[in-house]
Design a protein around this motif. Structure first.
Motif, short mmCIF file in Angstrom:
data_model
loop_
_atom_site.label_atom_id
_atom_site.label_comp_id
_atom_site.label_asym_id
_atom_site.label_seq_id
_atom_site.Cartn_x
_atom_site.Cartn_y
_atom_site.Cartn_z
N ARG A 189 0.84 -1.21 0.00
CA ARG A 189 0.00 0.00 0.00
C ARG A 189 0.87 1.26 0.00
O ARG A 189 0.59 2.22 -0.72
CB ARG A 189 -0.92 0.00 1.21
CG ARG A 189 -2.09 -0.93 1.08
CD ARG A 189 -3.07 -0.76 2.23
NE ARG A 189 -4.15 -1.71 2.10
CZ ARG A 189 -4.45 -2.63 3.01
NH1 ARG A 189 -3.78 -2.69 4.14
NH2 ARG A 189 -5.44 -3.46 2.80
N THR A 190 1.92 1.23 0.81
CA THR A 190 2.83 2.39 0.87
C THR A 190 3.50 2.61 -0.48
O THR A 190 3.62 3.74 -0.96
CB THR A 190 3.89 2.18 1.97
OG1 THR A 190 3.22 1.93 3.21
CG2 THR A 190 4.80 3.36 2.09
N ALA A 191 3.95 1.53 -1.11
CA ALA A 191 4.62 1.64 -2.41
C ALA A 191 3.66 2.17 -3.47
O ALA A 191 4.07 2.94 -4.34
CB ALA A 191 5.18 0.28 -2.82
N VAL A 192 2.39 1.76 -3.41
CA VAL A 192 1.41 2.25 -4.38
C VAL A 192 1.19 3.75 -4.18
O VAL A 192 1.13 4.51 -5.15
CB VAL A 192 0.08 1.46 -4.25
CG1 VAL A 192 -1.04 2.14 -5.03
CG2 VAL A 192 0.26 0.03 -4.72
N LYS A 193 1.09 4.18 -2.93
CA LYS A 193 0.90 5.61 -2.65
C LYS A 193 2.09 6.43 -3.13
O LYS A 193 1.94 7.55 -3.60
CB LYS A 193 0.69 5.84 -1.15
CG LYS A 193 -0.67 5.40 -0.66
CD LYS A 193 -0.81 5.63 0.83
CE LYS A 193 -2.13 5.07 1.33
NZ LYS A 193 -2.24 5.20 2.80
N GLN A 194 3.30 5.85 -3.04
CA GLN A 194 4.51 6.56 -3.46
C GLN A 194 4.78 6.38 -4.96
O GLN A 194 5.76 6.91 -5.47
CB GLN A 194 5.71 6.07 -2.65
CG GLN A 194 5.60 6.41 -1.18
CD GLN A 194 6.73 5.80 -0.37
OE1 GLN A 194 7.55 5.02 -0.88
NE2 GLN A 194 6.80 6.17 0.90
N ASN A 195 3.93 5.61 -5.62
CA ASN A 195 4.06 5.34 -7.05
C ASN A 195 5.43 4.70 -7.38
O ASN A 195 6.03 5.00 -8.40
CB ASN A 195 3.83 6.61 -7.88
CG ASN A 195 3.43 6.29 -9.30
OD1 ASN A 195 2.98 5.18 -9.59
ND2 ASN A 195 3.60 7.25 -10.19
N ASP A 196 5.88 3.80 -6.52
CA ASP A 196 7.15 3.09 -6.70
C ASP A 196 6.86 1.74 -7.38
O ASP A 196 6.54 0.75 -6.71
CB ASP A 196 7.83 2.89 -5.34
CG ASP A 196 9.20 2.26 -5.44
OD1 ASP A 196 9.62 1.89 -6.56
OD2 ASP A 196 9.85 2.12 -4.39
N GLN A 197 6.94 1.73 -8.70
CA GLN A 197 6.57 0.54 -9.47
C GLN A 197 7.45 -0.67 -9.17
O GLN A 197 6.97 -1.80 -9.13
CB GLN A 197 6.60 0.85 -10.97
CG GLN A 197 5.57 1.87 -11.40
CD GLN A 197 4.15 1.39 -11.10
OE1 GLN A 197 3.81 0.23 -11.35
NE2 GLN A 197 3.33 2.27 -10.57
N VAL A 249 6.31 -2.10 -5.92
CA VAL A 249 5.00 -2.73 -6.10
C VAL A 249 5.17 -4.13 -6.67
O VAL A 249 4.56 -5.10 -6.20
CB VAL A 249 4.09 -1.86 -7.01
CG1 VAL A 249 2.85 -2.64 -7.46
CG2 VAL A 249 3.69 -0.58 -6.31
#
Length: 94
Positions: A20-28, A31
């Protein structure tokens, strides 16, 4: 090695929070990594025999063994019946 389902689910929840954190940070890249780890945990649960919540493996179901087909023996065709110009043979003539 017996791993309880509760333990695996707890690890999945940890990875899901990181996802969830990676999705919010847009870190593909992150993810993909967290998704792969969660997928591995799912596969672990799928591959194990029936697991109850305490982690003890239930006795697996026994599947019946298929019965192999019996070999087919070809039947010899009967000898042709005698024609009018042939003498009928003995009953013991094969």
């Amino acid at each position: 090695m017996n791993i309880s389902a509760n333990r695996v689910v707890a690890k999945m929840e940890e990875q899901l929070a990181l996802l969830r954190t990676a999705v919010k940070q847009n870190d593909q890249q992150a993810v993909r990594e967290y998704t792969s780890v969660i997928e591995g945990y799912c596969q672990l649960l799928k591959d194990q025999p029936s697991i109850n919540q305490t982690g003890k493996v239930a006795s697996p179901l026994v599947e019946p063994q298929p019965i192999p087909p019996q070999p087919v023996t070809p039947i010899q065709p009967a000898s042709p019946s005698p024609t009018s110009d042939q003498k009928p043979g003995s009953l013991f003539d094969f």
